[in-house]
Design an enzyme around this catalytic site. Structure first.
Site, PDB file in Angstrom:
ATOM      1  N   TRP A 215     -13.714 -16.097   7.439  1.00  0.00           N
ATOM      2  CA  TRP A 215     -13.273 -15.881   6.054  1.00  0.00           C
ATOM      3  C   TRP A 215     -11.998 -15.047   5.969  1.00  0.00           C
ATOM      4  O   TRP A 215     -11.458 -14.844   4.887  1.00  0.00           O
ATOM      5  CB  TRP A 215     -14.383 -15.212   5.241  1.00  0.00           C
ATOM      6  CG  TRP A 215     -15.631 -16.035   5.091  1.00  0.00           C
ATOM      7  CD1 TRP A 215     -15.845 -17.305   5.565  1.00  0.00           C
ATOM      8  CD2 TRP A 215     -16.838 -15.660   4.418  1.00  0.00           C
ATOM      9  NE1 TRP A 215     -17.110 -17.733   5.227  1.00  0.00           N
ATOM     10  CE2 TRP A 215     -17.744 -16.737   4.523  1.00  0.00           C
ATOM     11  CE3 TRP A 215     -17.254 -14.504   3.749  1.00  0.00           C
ATOM     12  CZ2 TRP A 215     -19.029 -16.700   3.974  1.00  0.00           C
ATOM     13  CZ3 TRP A 215     -18.527 -14.464   3.203  1.00  0.00           C
ATOM     14  CH2 TRP A 215     -19.398 -15.553   3.310  1.00  0.00           C
ATOM     15  N   LYS A 216     -11.543 -14.536   7.098  1.00  0.00           N
ATOM     16  CA  LYS A 216     -10.318 -13.713   7.142  1.00  0.00           C
ATOM     17  C   LYS A 216     -10.384 -12.597   6.090  1.00  0.00           C
ATOM     18  O   LYS A 216     -11.453 -12.058   5.839  1.00  0.00           O
ATOM     19  CB  LYS A 216      -9.089 -14.599   6.999  1.00  0.00           C
ATOM     20  CG  LYS A 216      -9.093 -15.772   7.990  1.00  0.00           C
ATOM     21  CD  LYS A 216      -7.785 -16.471   8.108  1.00  0.00           C
ATOM     22  CE  LYS A 216      -7.923 -17.650   9.061  1.00  0.00           C
ATOM     23  NZ  LYS A 216      -6.666 -18.289   9.367  1.00  0.00           N
TER      24      LYS A 216
ATOM     25  N   GLY B  30      -3.938 -23.215   9.405  1.00  0.00           N
ATOM     26  CA  GLY B  30      -3.486 -23.064   8.028  1.00  0.00           C
ATOM     27  C   GLY B  30      -2.344 -23.981   7.644  1.00  0.00           C
ATOM     28  O   GLY B  30      -1.638 -23.715   6.668  1.00  0.00           O
TER      29      GLY B  30
ATOM     30  N   SER C 188      -6.971 -26.114  10.863  1.00  0.00           N
ATOM     31  CA  SER C 188      -6.950 -27.101   9.767  1.00  0.00           C
ATOM     32  C   SER C 188      -8.106 -28.095   9.830  1.00  0.00           C
ATOM     33  O   SER C 188      -7.924 -29.262   9.492  1.00  0.00           O
ATOM     34  CB  SER C 188      -5.604 -27.819   9.728  1.00  0.00           C
ATOM     35  OG  SER C 188      -4.578 -26.906   9.377  1.00  0.00           O
TER      36      SER C 188
ATOM     37  N   GLY D 105     -11.252 -21.935   9.166  1.00  0.00           N
ATOM     38  CA  GLY D 105     -10.669 -20.879   8.332  1.00  0.00           C
ATOM     39  C   GLY D 105     -10.735 -21.271   6.864  1.00  0.00           C
ATOM     40  O   GLY D 105     -11.761 -21.132   6.209  1.00  0.00           O
ATOM     41  N   GLY D 106      -9.640 -21.805   6.348  1.00  0.00           N
ATOM     42  CA  GLY D 106      -9.513 -22.093   4.914  1.00  0.00           C
ATOM     43  C   GLY D 106     -10.696 -22.856   4.330  1.00  0.00           C
ATOM     44  O   GLY D 106     -11.201 -22.507   3.255  1.00  0.00           O
TER      45      GLY D 106
HETATM   46  C1  PEP Z   1      -8.483 -19.978  11.904  1.00  0.00           C
HETATM   47  O1  PEP Z   1      -7.642 -19.189  11.509  1.00  0.00           O
HETATM   48  O2  PEP Z   1      -9.337 -19.641  12.736  1.00  0.00           O
HETATM   49  C2  PEP Z   1      -8.465 -21.318  11.355  1.00  0.00           C
HETATM   50  C3  PEP Z   1      -9.017 -22.263  12.041  1.00  0.00           C
HETATM   51  O3  PEP Z   1      -7.839 -21.476  10.133  1.00  0.00           O
HETATM   52  P1  PEP Z   1      -7.669 -22.838   9.305  1.00  0.00           P
HETATM   53  O4  PEP Z   1      -8.964 -23.601   9.399  1.00  0.00           O
HETATM   54  O5  PEP Z   1      -7.376 -22.398   7.906  1.00  0.00           O
HETATM   55  O6  PEP Z   1      -6.542 -23.588   9.932  1.00  0.00           O
END
Ligand code: PEP
Length: 262
Positions: free
Chosen positions: A10-11, A173, A213, A234-235
């Site tokens: 979730w950062k 991202g 992503s 992530g997102g």
């Molecule tokens: C991450 O930062 O671990 C990541 C996978 O981000 P995202 O899915 O947003 O690319």
């Protein structure tokens, strides 16, 4: 056969109220699902609250980072023991944002892995090349250096308790995930390196996740690759419905759909 793992990172997002609601959404959305391990990594401020929401479910809480010391004068840092105390069982180590923004070195990542293992946590070790490194043909050299630095001083038994994530920096991202073929090539190499550092049976059991992503539409093809054992998200982990769809894609891709876990 390796059980797939899907981890949400979730950062630096969510208030306490938002974190509880998101954890409840994922917990309820994953009810009835087997054949996949799920971990949610909220910010430290919400780790205890999320652990409570997940208590009694098959989903675990994790942390996004840790310090290598057990305690001491390290303002702002959180130790592995404190993470365990907050109810987490996993910790992300060496994320590219920690490396790029906070100056974390390969050596620090190695120290964090050692400390996490000593505290009984599963370290989820992130490696990955930048776009420039890939363009220069250095992908394998970069991830190999990062994995060796993280694990080379650990015993085979310790390496057997670690998870890896291949996260190409250019894919994080950006809405531009690696192709399944790109991920498969690096994951296979990572498994070979784990075999060299530990044993081939440790390498065969080691979950190697893909991150960068991952979305509900890109996850199934990536998870279908033999050496891709799930994902670090992530997102898309900030929206319960999207994250749950990605979680559900993991056991489906491995032919592991099953009965309720609750
Ligand atoms: C991450 O930062 O671990 C990541 C996978 O981000 P995202 O899915 O947003 O690319």
């Amino acid at each position: 056969m390796r059980e797939p793992v899907v981890v949400g990172n979730w950062k630096m997002h969510t208030t306490l109220v938002e974190a509880r609601a998101l954890a409840e959404g994922v917990r309820d959305g994953c009810r009835g699902l087997t054949g996949v391990r799920v971990v949610l990594c909220p910010p430290f401020t919400a780790l205890g609250a999320v652990s409570q929401v997940l208590a009694g479910s098959a989903i675990q809480a994790g942390a996004q980072d840790c310090h290598w010391a057990t305690q001491g004068a390290y303002t702002g840092a959180v130790s592995p023991a404190q993470i365990v105390d907050a109810g987490a069982r996993t910790v992300i180590v060496g994320h590219s944002e920690r490396r790029a923004i906070f100056g974390e070195t390969d050596e620090m990542v190695g120290q964090k892995v050692a400390a996490a293992l000593a505290a009984g946590l599963v370290p989820l070790v992130c490696v990955g090349e930048t776009g420039a490194e890939r363009a220069a043909g250095r992908t394998n050299a970069v991830v190999e250096r990062q994995v060796r630095a993280a694990l080379q001083d650990r015993s085979a038994e310790e390496i057997g308790r670690a998870w890896l994530a291949y996260e190409p920096v250019w894919a994080i991202g950006t809405w531009q995930a690696a192709t399944p073929a790109q991920a498969a090539e690096v994951h296979a190499r990572l498994r070979e390196i784990v075999a060299e550092l530990a044993t081939s049976s440790v390498a065969q059991r080691c979950p190697i996740l893909y991150g960068g992503s991952l979305k509900p539409d890109s996850a199934p093809a990536l998870f279908a690759e033999a050496d891709v054992d799930g994902g670090l998200v992530g997102g898309a982990s900030l929206k319960a419905v999207d994250f749950v769809e990605i979680v559900r894609a993991a056991p489906s891709a491995k032919g592991r759909t099953g009965s309720p876990i609750h």
